[in-house]
Each structure stands twice: as structure tokens, then as C-alpha cells.
Enzyme design. Structure first.
Site, PDB file in Angstrom:
ATOM      1  N   GLY A 148       0.820  -1.221   0.000  1.00 26.52           N
ATOM      2  CA  GLY A 148       0.000   0.000   0.000  1.00 26.52           C
ATOM      3  C   GLY A 148       0.847   1.261   0.000  1.00 26.52           C
ATOM      4  N   TYR A 149       0.163   2.376   0.142  1.00 28.22           N
ATOM      5  CA  TYR A 149       0.807   3.694   0.013  1.00 28.22           C
ATOM      6  C   TYR A 149       1.919   3.899   1.064  1.00 28.22           C
ATOM      7  CZ  TYR A 149       1.052   8.846   0.319  1.00 28.22           C
ATOM      8  OH  TYR A 149       1.458  10.145   0.386  1.00 28.22           O
TER       9      TYR A 149
ATOM     10  N   GLY B 107     -18.592  15.582   9.819  1.00 29.24           N
ATOM     11  CA  GLY B 107     -17.570  14.832  10.568  1.00 29.24           C
ATOM     12  C   GLY B 107     -16.213  15.515  10.595  1.00 29.24           C
ATOM     13  N   ASP B 108     -15.984  16.526   9.750  1.00 30.14           N
ATOM     14  CA  ASP B 108     -14.682  17.213   9.738  1.00 30.14           C
ATOM     15  C   ASP B 108     -14.516  18.097  10.964  1.00 30.14           C
ATOM     16  OD1 ASP B 108     -13.662  16.159   7.439  1.00 30.14           O
ATOM     17  OD2 ASP B 108     -13.933  17.961   6.197  1.00 30.14           O
TER      18      ASP B 108
ATOM     19  N   LYS C 211      -9.188   2.137  15.129  1.00 34.40           N
ATOM     20  CA  LYS C 211      -7.821   2.528  15.512  1.00 34.40           C
ATOM     21  C   LYS C 211      -7.717   2.606  17.030  1.00 34.40           C
ATOM     22  CE  LYS C 211      -6.138   2.704  11.453  1.00 34.40           C
ATOM     23  NZ  LYS C 211      -5.221   1.643  11.042  1.00 34.40           N
TER      24      LYS C 211
ATOM     25  N   ASN D 173      -1.445  13.858   8.411  1.00 31.97           N
ATOM     26  CA  ASN D 173      -1.948  13.676   7.041  1.00 31.97           C
ATOM     27  C   ASN D 173      -0.824  13.363   6.059  1.00 31.97           C
ATOM     28  OD1 ASN D 173      -4.099  15.101   8.531  1.00 31.97           O
ATOM     29  ND2 ASN D 173      -5.110  15.130   6.555  1.00 31.97           N
TER      30      ASN D 173
ATOM     31  N   TYR E 179     -14.198   3.777  11.376  1.00 30.52           N
ATOM     32  CA  TYR E 179     -12.759   3.702  11.072  1.00 30.52           C
ATOM     33  C   TYR E 179     -11.935   4.162  12.272  1.00 30.52           C
ATOM     34  CZ  TYR E 179      -8.188   5.191   9.439  1.00 30.52           C
ATOM     35  OH  TYR E 179      -6.826   5.377   9.337  1.00 30.52           O
TER      36      TYR E 179
ATOM     37  N   SER F  47      -3.833   6.698  14.056  1.00 27.42           N
ATOM     38  CA  SER F  47      -4.191   7.909  13.316  1.00 27.42           C
ATOM     39  C   SER F  47      -4.521   9.031  14.292  1.00 27.42           C
ATOM     40  CB  SER F  47      -5.426   7.594  12.467  1.00 27.42           C
ATOM     41  OG  SER F  47      -6.011   8.782  12.020  1.00 27.42           O
ATOM     42  N   ALA F  48      -4.272  10.243  13.864  1.00 30.39           N
ATOM     43  CA  ALA F  48      -4.623  11.414  14.668  1.00 30.39           C
ATOM     44  C   ALA F  48      -6.129  11.486  14.913  1.00 30.39           C
ATOM     45  CB  ALA F  48      -4.165  12.682  13.943  1.00 30.39           C
TER      46      ALA F  48
ATOM     47  N   LEU G  95      -7.567  15.275   0.330  1.00 25.95           N
ATOM     48  CA  LEU G  95      -7.307  16.529  -0.372  1.00 25.95           C
ATOM     49  C   LEU G  95      -6.199  16.428  -1.436  1.00 25.95           C
ATOM     50  CD1 LEU G  95      -7.880  19.550  -0.645  1.00 25.95           C
ATOM     51  CD2 LEU G  95      -6.237  19.950   1.203  1.00 25.95           C
TER      52      LEU G  95
HETATM   53  P1  NAD Z   1      -3.419   1.648   1.706  1.00 24.12           P
HETATM   54  O1  NAD Z   1      -4.824   1.241   1.473  1.00 24.12           O
HETATM   55  O2  NAD Z   1      -2.640   2.210   0.583  1.00 24.12           O
HETATM   56  O3  NAD Z   1      -2.603   0.410   2.305  1.00 24.12           O
HETATM   57  C1  NAD Z   1      -3.196  -0.565   3.134  1.00 24.12           C
HETATM   58  C2  NAD Z   1      -2.823  -1.919   2.573  1.00 24.12           C
HETATM   59  O4  NAD Z   1      -3.388  -2.939   3.399  1.00 24.12           O
HETATM   60  C3  NAD Z   1      -3.336  -2.161   1.161  1.00 24.12           C
HETATM   61  O5  NAD Z   1      -2.265  -2.583   0.345  1.00 24.12           O
HETATM   62  C4  NAD Z   1      -4.402  -3.263   1.315  1.00 24.12           C
HETATM   63  O6  NAD Z   1      -4.441  -4.103   0.183  1.00 24.12           O
HETATM   64  C5  NAD Z   1      -3.915  -3.964   2.557  1.00 24.12           C
HETATM   65  N1  NAD Z   1      -4.947  -4.656   3.359  1.00 24.12           N
HETATM   66  C6  NAD Z   1      -6.101  -4.156   3.861  1.00 24.12           C
HETATM   67  N2  NAD Z   1      -6.732  -5.093   4.598  1.00 24.12           N
HETATM   68  C7  NAD Z   1      -5.946  -6.194   4.563  1.00 24.12           C
HETATM   69  C8  NAD Z   1      -6.053  -7.483   5.139  1.00 24.12           C
HETATM   70  N3  NAD Z   1      -7.084  -7.838   5.895  1.00 24.12           N
HETATM   71  N4  NAD Z   1      -5.063  -8.383   4.896  1.00 24.12           N
HETATM   72  C9  NAD Z   1      -3.993  -8.051   4.140  1.00 24.12           C
HETATM   73  N5  NAD Z   1      -3.843  -6.841   3.578  1.00 24.12           N
HETATM   74  C10 NAD Z   1      -4.802  -5.931   3.791  1.00 24.12           C
HETATM   75  O7  NAD Z   1      -3.437   2.658   2.950  1.00 24.12           O
HETATM   76  P2  NAD Z   1      -2.274   3.567   3.558  1.00 24.12           P
HETATM   77  O8  NAD Z   1      -2.640   4.976   3.329  1.00 24.12           O
HETATM   78  O9  NAD Z   1      -0.948   3.065   3.144  1.00 24.12           O
HETATM   79  O10 NAD Z   1      -2.517   3.280   5.096  1.00 24.12           O
HETATM   80  C11 NAD Z   1      -1.759   2.318   5.830  1.00 24.12           C
HETATM   81  C12 NAD Z   1      -2.245   2.305   7.269  1.00 24.12           C
HETATM   82  O11 NAD Z   1      -2.086   3.606   7.832  1.00 24.12           O
HETATM   83  C13 NAD Z   1      -3.730   1.944   7.421  1.00 24.12           C
HETATM   84  O12 NAD Z   1      -3.873   1.145   8.580  1.00 24.12           O
HETATM   85  C14 NAD Z   1      -4.388   3.287   7.630  1.00 24.12           C
HETATM   86  O13 NAD Z   1      -5.561   3.194   8.380  1.00 24.12           O
HETATM   87  C15 NAD Z   1      -3.310   4.032   8.405  1.00 24.12           C
HETATM   88  N6  NAD Z   1      -3.415   5.498   8.266  1.00 24.12           N
HETATM   89  C16 NAD Z   1      -3.431   6.068   7.034  1.00 24.12           C
HETATM   90  C17 NAD Z   1      -3.574   7.446   6.911  1.00 24.12           C
HETATM   91  C18 NAD Z   1      -3.631   8.095   5.554  1.00 24.12           C
HETATM   92  O14 NAD Z   1      -4.064   9.252   5.460  1.00 24.12           O
HETATM   93  N7  NAD Z   1      -3.189   7.450   4.477  1.00 24.12           N
HETATM   94  C19 NAD Z   1      -3.671   8.246   8.053  1.00 24.12           C
HETATM   95  C20 NAD Z   1      -3.628   7.631   9.306  1.00 24.12           C
HETATM   96  C21 NAD Z   1      -3.506   6.251   9.409  1.00 24.12           C
HETATM   97  N1  UDP Z   2     -10.876  18.709   1.841  1.00 20.05           N
HETATM   98  C1  UDP Z   2     -11.482  19.534   0.910  1.00 20.05           C
HETATM   99  N2  UDP Z   2     -11.848  19.001  -0.306  1.00 20.05           N
HETATM  100  C2  UDP Z   2     -11.613  17.698  -0.633  1.00 20.05           C
HETATM  101  C3  UDP Z   2     -10.984  16.873   0.332  1.00 20.05           C
HETATM  102  C4  UDP Z   2     -10.639  17.406   1.560  1.00 20.05           C
HETATM  103  O1  UDP Z   2     -11.712  20.715   1.158  1.00 20.05           O
HETATM  104  O2  UDP Z   2     -11.980  17.264  -1.726  1.00 20.05           O
HETATM  105  C5  UDP Z   2     -10.462  19.274   3.136  1.00 20.05           C
HETATM  106  C6  UDP Z   2     -11.095  18.620   4.347  1.00 20.05           C
HETATM  107  O3  UDP Z   2     -12.330  19.233   4.662  1.00 20.05           O
HETATM  108  C7  UDP Z   2     -10.021  18.826   5.419  1.00 20.05           C
HETATM  109  C8  UDP Z   2      -8.714  18.789   4.624  1.00 20.05           C
HETATM  110  O4  UDP Z   2      -9.078  19.056   3.264  1.00 20.05           O
HETATM  111  O5  UDP Z   2     -10.135  20.122   5.992  1.00 20.05           O
HETATM  112  C9  UDP Z   2      -8.013  17.431   4.696  1.00 20.05           C
HETATM  113  O6  UDP Z   2      -8.946  16.422   4.345  1.00 20.05           O
HETATM  114  P1  UDP Z   2      -8.506  14.920   4.083  1.00 20.05           P
HETATM  115  O7  UDP Z   2      -9.723  14.144   3.722  1.00 20.05           O
HETATM  116  O8  UDP Z   2      -7.349  14.886   3.126  1.00 20.05           O
HETATM  117  O9  UDP Z   2      -7.922  14.454   5.493  1.00 20.05           O
HETATM  118  P2  UDP Z   2      -8.632  14.303   6.926  1.00 20.05           P
HETATM  119  O10 UDP Z   2      -9.997  14.825   6.845  1.00 20.05           O
HETATM  120  O11 UDP Z   2      -8.576  12.849   7.179  1.00 20.05           O
HETATM  121  O12 UDP Z   2      -7.769  15.086   7.859  1.00 20.05           O
END
Ligand code: NAD
Ligand code: UDP
Length: 331
Positions: A10-11, A291-292, A152, A178, A148, A124-125, A199
Site C-alpha cells: 500500500g501507500y 464529521g470534519d 484505531k 496527514n 474507522y 491515526s490522529a 485533499l
Molecule cells: P493503503 O490502502 O494504501 O494500504 C493498506 C494496505 O493494506 C493495502 O495494500 C491493502 O491491500 C492492505 N490490506 C487491507 N486489509 C488487509 C487485510 N485484511 N489483509 C492483508 N492486507 C490488507 O493505505 P495507507 O494509506 O498506506 O494506510 C496504511 C495504514 O495507515 C492503514 O492502517 C491506515 O488506516 C493508516 N493510516 C493512514 C492514513 C492516511 O491518510 N493514508 C492516516 C492515518 C492512518
Molecule cells: N478537503 C477539501 N476538499 C476535498 C478533500 C478534503 O476541502 O476534496 C479538506 C477537508 O475538509 C479537510 C482537509 O481538506 O479540511 C483534509 O482532508 P482529508 O480528507 O485529506 O484528510 P482528513 O480529513 O482525514 O484530515
């Protein structure tokens, strides 16, 4: 160390695998590819010039997880695998609770069975809810507005309760702010399915002409320009934060904010993106998104003090790297 990285294609996981490999660790990836592609593996290998082991499994599957632990010498686990779309979690609560909570339990149990004592968890925050900014690790957690966020908070609790009765277990609960941006090669980055919720990927797709214009969710928040404030952190800084957490782990439960400590409004981010890449991002102001919260940014001194880690890349670098990846991304 030999690290099991769940969600490693993943990312955030793929960037962290590269950071781990570049720091001399070995990586075993477990991912069910529900939100990523197996091509990630090739890209991780191309960038790092190191081999990785990959298992296409679901980490809620006890038998499949046990198989990996039984056949590999694992020193630590970084658990990224999870579903992460806030809105979808409201629509499909059971899927989210099952996937995100059961996976944490299955992996923790495998650690217990095989005596693996290092665990790093992607929190996550969002667990801070609508606390007063900046968010500090010692704050009481407030209810989040969606399943979600609750998954966490629950996973944090499960790992904490387990560590409390297993004194040799070390767990780092990393609360991400973020994450944005991409690897400087432009090979890996954030490529969400469908229309992005977040965003930065929305902005990059508007810049590319794939989406019409950005909708800014509300300009009547009590912030500098009325738009929401967030703490954007470069995904490579975040990845390096995981390596620091793993390498500096001590027994017990440790919570760290991984953010920059700097808040940026939606309009500030749009302007930074336009200036960094010399490209226009048309936008319109629409209603607030349910929810924001108004502001979310980190107090970051604990990670700096205890892990020797702090985020280095600025918002311009985040915008440039996000755009480089988007331009290369053919999806
Ligand atoms: P992502 O979706 O790109 O990566 C998550 C990966 O987990 C994916 O490759 C998906 O295929 C895999 N996956 C999901 N469920 C699975 C399962 N049951 N078994 C095996 N693989 C599974 O997401 P990301 O942005 O890389 O996020 C990674 C982690 O960080 C997640 O737990 C997410 O909740 C957390 N997180 C992400 C953000 C964000 O903004 N990206 C912020 C805070 C926390
Ligand atoms: N946001 C926005 N337009 C979009 C997506 C997000 O204005 O299409 C705003 C959102 O309201 C927040 C900020 O951008 O203030 C970050 O949102 P994001 O969904 O990226 O992250 P999170 O809400 O999880 O912090």
C-alpha cells in the site's frame, strides 16, 4: 532485523519497506491486494535494489499468518494493513471492525505464540477526536465520529492491554497526521481507487485535468482563512519515522505523533501546490463535510526527544513529489 510488514504494497507501507531496506533490514510483506497492486513489489525492488518476500494473504486469516511466523524468523511486525476510507466505514461498519480489529488480534496472537516482541501499529490522529490543538500524546482520546476511527482506538487498546501483561513486548502506537507526497523517483505514490476522498490526491487529479475542480469543504471554520487546518507530512518522513520507532523500541507501550507540528489550511495547500508546480488548481467553496473538524496538528517533541526523529520535508517538496507521481501515474 527481519520485519513482517502487513499492508506493505500500500501507500505508506511501500515507502516504509524502502526505508527499512535502505536501513539494512529485511522485509516480508503480507498483503491481500484489496487496495494495492502486486506491481508495488517490483517497484520496491527497483528502487531499493534489494529483494523482498511477498505473501498474498489476508491478515485476518489466522492459519495464513501462522504459516508465515512458523516458517520465518521474524524480529518485528509493522501492521499497516487496514481499510481506511472514513465515509465507507460508516456504510460498512462490520467490514471495518472485522478487518481492522481482527487483523490486530491475529497478529498479536502470532507474536505471542512465536515470541516476537516488537510491534509497530499504524494509528491515526483521528483518535484525538475534536481535542484542542496541538494534539499531545498524553491527551485523553475522544470518540471519533466514525467506525474507522474507532477501529484505531480499539486496536491501540488491544495492544496496550496485551503489553501490560507481557512485559517483554514492545509496542509503538504511531498516530499519523496527514500523509501526502510520494517517493522522489515518481514510481510509487498514492493512487486511490475511484474519486479520491483526501485533499492532496484530489488536487493532483484536478491539476491533471482528470477531475473538474476542487471542492473546498467549508470556509467558515475558526481558522486563518476559514478552511480546515491539517498537519501534512511527507510520506518519506513518515516512513523514516517507522524505522526510528522500530530501532529505538523499548519494552512497554509508547505512543508517538508523527506529524510536522505545522498546520496548513486547504487554501494554503492549494496555493503552495500551484506555486511549487506552476499549475492552476481551480476550486469552489462548498458546504462543510460532515464529521470534519476545524484544526488538527501535532505536538511533535516526544518523537524528537525519544526517537531522534522529526519530519524534514516541507510543503513545497510534498506538493512537487505528489505532482511528479501523478504525472507518471497512468491509472
Ligand atoms: P493503503 O490502502 O494504501 O494500504 C493498506 C494496505 O493494506 C493495502 O495494500 C491493502 O491491500 C492492505 N490490506 C487491507 N486489509 C488487509 C487485510 N485484511 N489483509 C492483508 N492486507 C490488507 O493505505 P495507507 O494509506 O498506506 O494506510 C496504511 C495504514 O495507515 C492503514 O492502517 C491506515 O488506516 C493508516 N493510516 C493512514 C492514513 C492516511 O491518510 N493514508 C492516516 C492515518 C492512518
Ligand atoms: N478537503 C477539501 N476538499 C476535498 C478533500 C478534503 O476541502 O476534496 C479538506 C477537508 O475538509 C479537510 C482537509 O481538506 O479540511 C483534509 O482532508 P482529508 O480528507 O485529506 O484528510 P482528513 O480529513 O482525514 O484530515
Amino acid at each position: 532485523m527481519n520485519i513482517l510488514v502487513t499492508g506493505g504494497t500500500g501507500y505508506i507501507g511501500s515507502h516504509t519497506c524502502i526505508a527499512l531496506l535502505e536501513s539494512g533490514h529485511s522485509v516480508i510483506i503480507a498483503d491481500n491486494l484489496s487496495n494495492s497492486k502486486s506491481e508495488s513489489i517490483k517497484k520496491i525492488i527497483d528502487i531499493s535494489k534489494k529483494e523482498v518476500t511477498f505473501f498474498e494473504i489476508d491478515v485476518t486469516d489466522e492459519e495464513a499468518v501462522d504459516h508465515i511466523f512458523r516458517n520465518h524468523e521474524i524480529d518485528g511486525v509493522i501492521h499497516f494493513a487496514g481499510l481506511k476510507a472514513v465515509g465507507e466505514s460508516v456504510e460498512k461498519p462490520l467490514e471495518y471492525y472485522y478487518n481492522n480489529v481482527v487483523s490486530t488480534m491475529v497478529l498479536t496472537k502470532a507474536c505471542q505464540t512465536y515470541g516476537v516482541n516488537r510491534f509497530v501499529f499504524s494509528s491515526s490522529a483521528t483518535v484525538y477526536g475534536d481535542n484542542t490543538v496541538p494534539f499531545v500524546e498524553t491527551m485523553s482520546l475522544l470518540p471519533t465520529t466514525n467506525p474507522y476511527g474507532e477501529t484505531k482506538a480499539m486496536s491501540e487498546r488491544i495492544l496496550t492491554d496485551f503489553a501490560n501483561v507481557n512485559p517483554s513486548f514492545s509496542v509503538s502506537l504511531l498516530r499519523y497526521f496527514n500523509p501526502v507526497g510520494a517517493h522522489e523517483s515518481g514510481l510509487i505514490g498514492e493512487s486511490p481507487n475511484g474519486i479520491p476522498n483526501n485533499l492532496m490526491p484530489y488536487v493532483t487529479q484536478v491539476a491533471k485535468g482528470k477531475l473538474h475542480n476542487l471542492r473546498v469543504f467549508g470556509n467558515d471554520y475558526p481558522t486563518i482563512d476559514g478552511t480546515g487546518i491539517r498537519d501534512y507530512i511527507h510520506v518519506l518522513d513518515l516512513a523514516e519515522g517507522h524505522v526510528a520507532a522500530l530501532e529505538n523500541q523499548t519494552e512497554g507501550v509508547h505512543v508517538y505523533n508523527l506529524g510536522t507540528g505545522k498546520g496548513t489550511s486547504v487554501l494554503e495547500l492549494v496555493k503552495a501546490f500551484e506555486e511549487a508546480n506552476d499549475i492552476e488548481v481551480p476550486f469552489e467553496i462548498v458546504d462543510r463535510r460532515p464529521g470534519d473538524i476545524a484544526s488538527c496538528y501535532a505536538e511533535t517533541s516526544k518523537a524528537k526527544r525519544e526517537l531522534g526523529w522529526s519530519a524534514k520535508r516541507d510543503i513545497v517538496t510534498m506538493c512537487r513529489d505528489a505532482w511528479r507521481f501523478e504525472k507518471n501515474n497512468m491509472e
